[in-house]
Design a protein around this motif. Structure first.
Motif, PDB file in Angstrom:
ATOM      1  N   GLU A  77      41.519 -44.457  33.094  1.00 34.43           N
ATOM      2  CA  GLU A  77      41.780 -45.023  31.781  1.00 34.43           C
ATOM      3  C   GLU A  77      42.685 -46.246  31.883  1.00 34.43           C
ATOM      4  O   GLU A  77      42.451 -47.266  31.239  1.00 34.43           O
ATOM      5  N   SER A  78      43.739 -46.141  32.687  1.00 40.66           N
ATOM      6  CA  SER A  78      44.639 -47.281  32.899  1.00 40.66           C
ATOM      7  C   SER A  78      45.108 -47.255  34.352  1.00 40.66           C
ATOM      8  O   SER A  78      46.270 -46.953  34.634  1.00 40.66           O
ATOM      9  N   PRO A  79      44.202 -47.534  35.297  1.00 40.43           N
ATOM     10  CA  PRO A  79      44.548 -47.445  36.727  1.00 40.43           C
ATOM     11  C   PRO A  79      45.627 -48.450  37.103  1.00 40.43           C
ATOM     12  O   PRO A  79      45.585 -49.606  36.688  1.00 40.43           O
ATOM     13  N   ASP A  80      46.589 -47.993  37.881  1.00 38.05           N
ATOM     14  CA  ASP A  80      47.722 -48.841  38.257  1.00 38.05           C
ATOM     15  C   ASP A  80      47.517 -49.439  39.639  1.00 38.05           C
ATOM     16  O   ASP A  80      47.168 -48.734  40.589  1.00 38.05           O
ATOM     17  N   GLU A  81      47.745 -50.734  39.764  1.00 37.68           N
ATOM     18  CA  GLU A  81      47.519 -51.427  41.026  1.00 37.68           C
ATOM     19  C   GLU A  81      48.481 -50.976  42.115  1.00 37.68           C
ATOM     20  O   GLU A  81      48.102 -50.898  43.287  1.00 37.68           O
ATOM     21  N   GLU A  82      49.727 -50.672  41.748  1.00 37.27           N
ATOM     22  CA  GLU A  82      50.693 -50.256  42.763  1.00 37.27           C
ATOM     23  C   GLU A  82      50.281 -48.922  43.382  1.00 37.27           C
ATOM     24  O   GLU A  82      50.387 -48.720  44.596  1.00 37.27           O
ATOM     25  N   LEU A  83      49.799 -48.002  42.549  1.00 39.28           N
ATOM     26  CA  LEU A  83      49.347 -46.703  43.035  1.00 39.28           C
ATOM     27  C   LEU A  83      48.150 -46.859  43.973  1.00 39.28           C
ATOM     28  O   LEU A  83      48.124 -46.304  45.081  1.00 39.28           O
ATOM     29  N   ILE A  84      47.149 -47.623  43.543  1.00 39.67           N
ATOM     30  CA  ILE A  84      45.951 -47.808  44.361  1.00 39.67           C
ATOM     31  C   ILE A  84      46.294 -48.538  45.657  1.00 39.67           C
ATOM     32  O   ILE A  84      45.840 -48.159  46.747  1.00 39.67           O
ATOM     33  N   GLY A  85      47.118 -49.591  45.552  1.00 43.00           N
ATOM     34  CA  GLY A  85      47.510 -50.343  46.742  1.00 43.00           C
ATOM     35  C   GLY A  85      48.258 -49.493  47.743  1.00 43.00           C
ATOM     36  O   GLY A  85      48.069 -49.625  48.963  1.00 43.00           O
ATOM     37  N   PHE A  86      49.121 -48.606  47.255  1.00 43.83           N
ATOM     38  CA  PHE A  86      49.869 -47.709  48.144  1.00 43.83           C
ATOM     39  C   PHE A  86      48.909 -46.840  48.941  1.00 43.83           C
ATOM     40  O   PHE A  86      49.053 -46.674  50.162  1.00 43.83           O
ATOM     41  N   ALA A  87      47.905 -46.276  48.271  1.00 40.73           N
ATOM     42  CA  ALA A  87      46.973 -45.375  48.940  1.00 40.73           C
ATOM     43  C   ALA A  87      46.127 -46.118  49.970  1.00 40.73           C
ATOM     44  O   ALA A  87      45.909 -45.623  51.090  1.00 40.73           O
ATOM     45  N   PHE A  88      45.635 -47.301  49.625  1.00 36.57           N
ATOM     46  CA  PHE A  88      44.846 -48.081  50.583  1.00 36.57           C
ATOM     47  C   PHE A  88      45.690 -48.444  51.805  1.00 36.57           C
ATOM     48  O   PHE A  88      45.219 -48.368  52.947  1.00 36.57           O
ATOM     49  N   ALA A  89      46.944 -48.844  51.574  1.00 40.76           N
ATOM     50  CA  ALA A  89      47.815 -49.216  52.686  1.00 40.76           C
ATOM     51  C   ALA A  89      48.105 -48.014  53.579  1.00 40.76           C
ATOM     52  O   ALA A  89      48.139 -48.136  54.811  1.00 40.76           O
ATOM     53  N   ALA A  90      48.311 -46.850  52.981  1.00 43.99           N
ATOM     54  CA  ALA A  90      48.576 -45.640  53.762  1.00 43.99           C
ATOM     55  C   ALA A  90      47.378 -45.298  54.639  1.00 43.99           C
ATOM     56  O   ALA A  90      47.534 -44.912  55.808  1.00 43.99           O
ATOM     57  N   ALA A  91      46.169 -45.424  54.085  1.00 41.73           N
ATOM     58  CA  ALA A  91      44.967 -45.149  54.875  1.00 41.73           C
ATOM     59  C   ALA A  91      44.794 -46.187  55.983  1.00 41.73           C
ATOM     60  O   ALA A  91      44.450 -45.849  57.124  1.00 41.73           O
ATOM     61  N   ALA A  92      45.056 -47.457  55.679  1.00 42.08           N
ATOM     62  CA  ALA A  92      44.871 -48.529  56.660  1.00 42.08           C
ATOM     63  C   ALA A  92      45.797 -48.353  57.856  1.00 42.08           C
ATOM     64  O   ALA A  92      45.367 -48.503  59.008  1.00 42.08           O
ATOM     65  N   ARG A  93      47.059 -48.037  57.624  1.00 38.91           N
ATOM     66  CA  ARG A  93      47.976 -47.928  58.768  1.00 38.91           C
ATOM     67  C   ARG A  93      47.727 -46.657  59.579  1.00 38.91           C
ATOM     68  O   ARG A  93      48.162 -46.556  60.727  1.00 38.91           O
ATOM     69  N   ARG A  94      47.030 -45.701  59.013  1.00 35.47           N
ATOM     70  CA  ARG A  94      46.644 -44.502  59.756  1.00 35.47           C
ATOM     71  C   ARG A  94      45.288 -44.673  60.436  1.00 35.47           C
ATOM     72  O   ARG A  94      44.883 -43.812  61.219  1.00 35.47           O
ATOM     73  N   GLY A  95      44.582 -45.740  60.097  1.00 37.23           N
ATOM     74  CA  GLY A  95      43.254 -45.950  60.651  1.00 37.23           C
ATOM     75  C   GLY A  95      42.273 -44.890  60.208  1.00 37.23           C
ATOM     76  O   GLY A  95      41.385 -44.485  60.966  1.00 37.23           O
TER      77      GLY A  95
END
Length: 301
Positions: free
Chosen positions: A171-189
């Motif tokens: 409904e109102s997705p937050d960029e900081e939340l989504i960015g945090f999750a993508f970054a966490a996945a990226a640094r874990r490969g």
């Protein structure tokens, strides 16, 4: 100023597990680790009772972070570990300490050896009021818990990370939340598994069970909306494999199920300025108490 990975340390088994997780995360992020030990002054009525001397209390409060830091330096060579002792109410002090942190990491007792947290009043208060991400780590959490089994089914920290799970409302997705999750996945490969739970509007609910066509239309609408929200993030992070799950039912329950195969679960908390109450939301509350994996709570406007 360089941000730190900050841990609330009190010498308990849960805080030691949090410190180990934080050390591993600090290595992934290339940031220093800070151990914060909060000493709570003795209330005035108790101050008159026979208690250890101030020197004895100081010795023990200094010993906890000093020995923990020494152990972390041995187990994580090259990691920059510092300690800080503060006094006051732990929830208030830790929430304040989070302001200068990249992450604040806290420990939580496990309800069982398999899954579930027992989040105390201090942890809930910090999560509700901190304006930086807070990670809750269960007692007994091991590095191998966040990785896939090795080829013969033995837990190992040398295998690939399990997916990062993101709980996302559209409904109102937050960029900081989504960015945090993508970054966490990226640094874990590893991959990112995005879980979106939905329920029909109240005026649809009564007829939904008997109207399969209507149910299908609502499901397609939710799935399409989730895909549209994530499309620009897929372009920003082309190396992160993303799976999308838009599922009918209670979001918290779907996330708890997904957490069993996750290295980290990421959920959001809307920032409210009221000083009263633990405003963490029902989905985040459910995940905090029942997730088998560490939980990152990302505050957002």
């Amino acid at each position: 100023m360089t941000r730190t990975i900050t841990v609330g340390l009190d010498g308990s088994a849960e805080s030691r597990a949090a410190a180990e997780w934080a050390a591993r995360e600090a290595r992934l992020l290339g940031l220093p680790l800070k151990l914060v030990h909060v000493w709570e002054p003795v209330p005035e009525p108790m101050a008159q009772a026979p208690l250890p001397s101030a020197e004895t209390q100081a010795h023990w409060t200094e010993r906890i972070p000093r020995e923990a830091a020494a152990g972390l330096r041995l187990r994580h060579p090259g990691l920059d570990v510092t300690t800080e002792q503060l006094s006051g109410h732990p929830a208030d002090v830790l929430a304040s300490a989070a302001k200068d942190a990249e992450l604040l990491v806290l420990g939580s007792r496990g309800l069982s050896g398999i899954s579930g947290f027992m989040v105390g009043s201090v942890g809930l208060s910090v999560v509700a009021h901190a304006e930086r991400p807070v990670v809750l780590v269960r007692t007994g959490e091991q590095a191998s818990d966040e990785h896939e089994m090795d080829p013969v089914g033995i837990p190992s920290a040398a295998t690939a990370f399990r997916p990062v799970v993101l709980g996302l409302g559209i409904e109102s997705p937050d960029e900081e939340l989504i960015g945090f999750a993508f970054a966490a996945a990226a640094r874990r490969g590893t991959s990112l598994r995005v879980v979106h739970g939905w329920n029909p509007p109240p005026y649809y609910a009564y007829g939904l069970a008997s109207d399969l066509e209507l149910h299908g239309e609502l499901a397609r609408r939710e799935t399409t909306a989730l895909t549209e929200v994530l499309a620009p993030w897929r372009k920003k992070h082309p190396d992160v494999e993303v799976t999308e799950e838009s599922r009918y039912g209670t979001p918290g329950n779907h996330l708890v199920d997904a957490a069993r195969e996750a290295s980290l679960v990421v959920v959001g908390r809307r920032i409210r300025r009221s000083p009263f109450g633990a405003h963490i939301g029902p989905v985040t509350h459910t995940v905090l108490h029942h997730s088998a994996a560490p939980v990152a709570v990302v505050p957002h406007s």
